[in-house]
Design an enzyme around this catalytic site. Structure first.
Site, PDB file in Angstrom:
ATOM      1  N   GLY A 141       2.993  -1.096   4.247  1.00  0.00           N
ATOM      2  CA  GLY A 141       3.074   0.306   3.871  1.00  0.00           C
ATOM      3  C   GLY A 141       4.513   0.707   3.591  1.00  0.00           C
ATOM      4  O   GLY A 141       5.043   0.516   2.496  1.00  0.00           O
ATOM      5  N   GLY A 142       5.187   1.233   4.626  1.00  0.00           N
ATOM      6  CA  GLY A 142       6.533   1.785   4.479  1.00  0.00           C
ATOM      7  C   GLY A 142       7.524   0.877   3.762  1.00  0.00           C
ATOM      8  O   GLY A 142       8.244   1.324   2.857  1.00  0.00           O
ATOM      9  N   HIS A 171      -9.358   1.183   5.409  1.00  0.00           N
ATOM     10  CA  HIS A 171      -8.023   1.358   5.996  1.00  0.00           C
ATOM     11  C   HIS A 171      -8.127   2.286   7.206  1.00  0.00           C
ATOM     12  O   HIS A 171      -8.937   3.214   7.214  1.00  0.00           O
ATOM     13  CB  HIS A 171      -7.067   1.931   4.944  1.00  0.00           C
ATOM     14  N   SER A 218       3.682  -2.265  10.217  1.00  0.00           N
ATOM     15  CA  SER A 218       5.144  -2.281  10.297  1.00  0.00           C
ATOM     16  C   SER A 218       5.769  -3.628   9.936  1.00  0.00           C
ATOM     17  O   SER A 218       6.760  -4.037  10.559  1.00  0.00           O
ATOM     18  CB  SER A 218       5.615  -1.795  11.667  1.00  0.00           C
ATOM     19  N   GLU A 220      -6.462   4.698   8.132  1.00  0.00           N
ATOM     20  CA  GLU A 220      -6.318   6.132   7.825  1.00  0.00           C
ATOM     21  C   GLU A 220      -7.624   6.702   7.290  1.00  0.00           C
ATOM     22  O   GLU A 220      -7.955   7.868   7.532  1.00  0.00           O
ATOM     23  CB  GLU A 220      -5.144   6.339   6.853  1.00  0.00           C
ATOM     24  N   ASN A 245       0.865  -1.180   0.000  1.00  0.00           N
ATOM     25  CA  ASN A 245       0.000   0.000   0.000  1.00  0.00           C
ATOM     26  C   ASN A 245       0.902   1.231   0.000  1.00  0.00           C
ATOM     27  O   ASN A 245       1.529   1.543   1.008  1.00  0.00           O
ATOM     28  CB  ASN A 245      -0.897  -0.027   1.253  1.00  0.00           C
ATOM     29  N   TRP A 246       0.941   1.902  -1.135  1.00  0.00           N
ATOM     30  CA  TRP A 246       1.864   3.048  -1.258  1.00  0.00           C
ATOM     31  C   TRP A 246       1.266   4.346  -0.725  1.00  0.00           C
ATOM     32  O   TRP A 246       1.889   5.401  -0.831  1.00  0.00           O
ATOM     33  CB  TRP A 246       2.293   3.215  -2.722  1.00  0.00           C
ATOM     34  N   LYS A 247       0.067   4.273  -0.207  1.00  0.00           N
ATOM     35  CA  LYS A 247      -0.594   5.459   0.369  1.00  0.00           C
ATOM     36  C   LYS A 247      -0.449   6.659  -0.567  1.00  0.00           C
ATOM     37  O   LYS A 247      -0.623   6.503  -1.779  1.00  0.00           O
ATOM     38  CB  LYS A 247      -0.040   5.761   1.765  1.00  0.00           C
TER      39      LYS A 247
HETATM   40  C1  PEP Z   1      -0.558   0.071   5.922  1.00  0.00           C
HETATM   41  O1  PEP Z   1      -0.480   1.096   5.297  1.00  0.00           O
HETATM   42  O2  PEP Z   1      -1.561  -0.643   5.785  1.00  0.00           O
HETATM   43  C2  PEP Z   1       0.534  -0.309   6.810  1.00  0.00           C
HETATM   44  C3  PEP Z   1       0.458  -1.421   7.485  1.00  0.00           C
HETATM   45  O3  PEP Z   1       1.611   0.544   6.903  1.00  0.00           O
HETATM   46  P1  PEP Z   1       3.059   0.223   7.573  1.00  0.00           P
HETATM   47  O4  PEP Z   1       3.520  -1.096   6.987  1.00  0.00           O
HETATM   48  O5  PEP Z   1       3.929   1.357   7.169  1.00  0.00           O
HETATM   49  O6  PEP Z   1       2.836   0.110   9.039  1.00  0.00           O
END
Ligand code: PEP
Length: 252
Positions: free
Chosen positions: A234-235, A95, A213, A97, A10-12
């Site tokens: 995500g990251g 999500h 994470s 967010e 997920n590149w947000k």
């Molecule tokens: C996400 O965006 O769904 C996510 C889990 O982000 P991260 O891996 O950065 O915690």
């Protein structure tokens, strides 16, 4: 039916179109192991360009949200038709967010999810508790509410029509990860609930992803839990090298 591991990035709102296509190209260059599904979710303006890069690679494309209508006065929304036109097959829905920053509630999320199914788009329903809720021992109650309301009046005939992502809010983008035992406990609980909402056979087929994470150092242990069927990342999905390591997680 076997639950094929799904590794989803997920590149947000982190990439330009140029960066997203470059990243998609680097990930498509692999190595991509057999028997695993890979999914990329760029922000909406990059869907078409990334879809072009992914065409013929076997990597799936998703949007980060989805509207239940294909056309109309819905400013700022993502049409299921446009997603499909770009080559997309899945949509992230609910999500944290969206829930926390944009106040999306379970009813709206349910509407989006039922809409996606109507357009043959595979929904990834995200659920998860906040730190406060975990500390109050409310985790399972929160997950149950999110699952039951998010899946209200949803009829599916097989478990490959739905994906659930358990993403503890306190672990998203924070560098804190649920322990493998915590992930297994909540995933097991979600699968029991899914058996109650649908039936046992369907629940056994539904893939439950862990998100929060996930990185190259913790992916192997998480992915080796019985009820962890994939990762929503995500990251660590913003760099080809780290996401490729996640895709190539090791079976312990
Ligand atoms: C996400 O965006 O769904 C996510 C889990 O982000 P991260 O891996 O950065 O915690």
């Amino acid at each position: 039916m076997e639950r094929i591991p799904l590794l989803a990035g997920n590149w947000k709102m982190f990439t330009t179109v140029a960066e997203a296509t470059e990243l998609a190209r680097a990930i498509a260059a692999g190595p991509l192991p057999d028997g695993r599904q890979v999914l990329l979710a760029p922000s909406a303006p990059a869907l078409t360009a990334v879809g072009d890069v992914l065409s013929g690679t076997g990597i799936e494309l998703a949007s980060q949200n989805i509207c239940w209508e294909e056309k109309g006065a819905f400013t700022g929304e993502i049409s299921p038709l446009l997603l499909k036109e770009a080559g997309g097959t899945m949509a992230i829905i609910g999500h944290s967010e969206r829930r926390q920053i944009f106040a999306e509630d379970n009813d709206l999320i349910n509407k989006r999810l039922r809409g996606a199914l109507g357009y043959d788009i595979l929904p990834i329903l995200c659920i998860g508790e906040t730190l406060e809720e975990r500390e109050e021992n409310a985790t399972m109650a929160v997950l149950e509410k999110q699952l039951r309301q998010g899946l209200d009046q949803v009829t599916i005939t097989t478990g490959d029509q739905l994906i659930v992502a358990y993403e503890p809010v306190w672990a998203i983008g924070t560098g804190k990860t649920a322990s493998a035992a915590q992930a297994q406990e909540t995933h097991g609980f979600c699968r029991t609930l899914l058996a109650d909402i649908f039936d046992k056979a369907i629940a056994q087929q539904i893939r439950i992803l862990y998100g929060g994470s996930v990185n190259p150092a913790n992916v192997d242990e998480l992915m080796n839990q019985t009820d962890v069927d994939g990762a929503l990342v995500g990251g660590a999905a913003l760099k080809a090298e780290s996401f490729l390591r996640i895709i190539n997680f090791k079976t312990l």
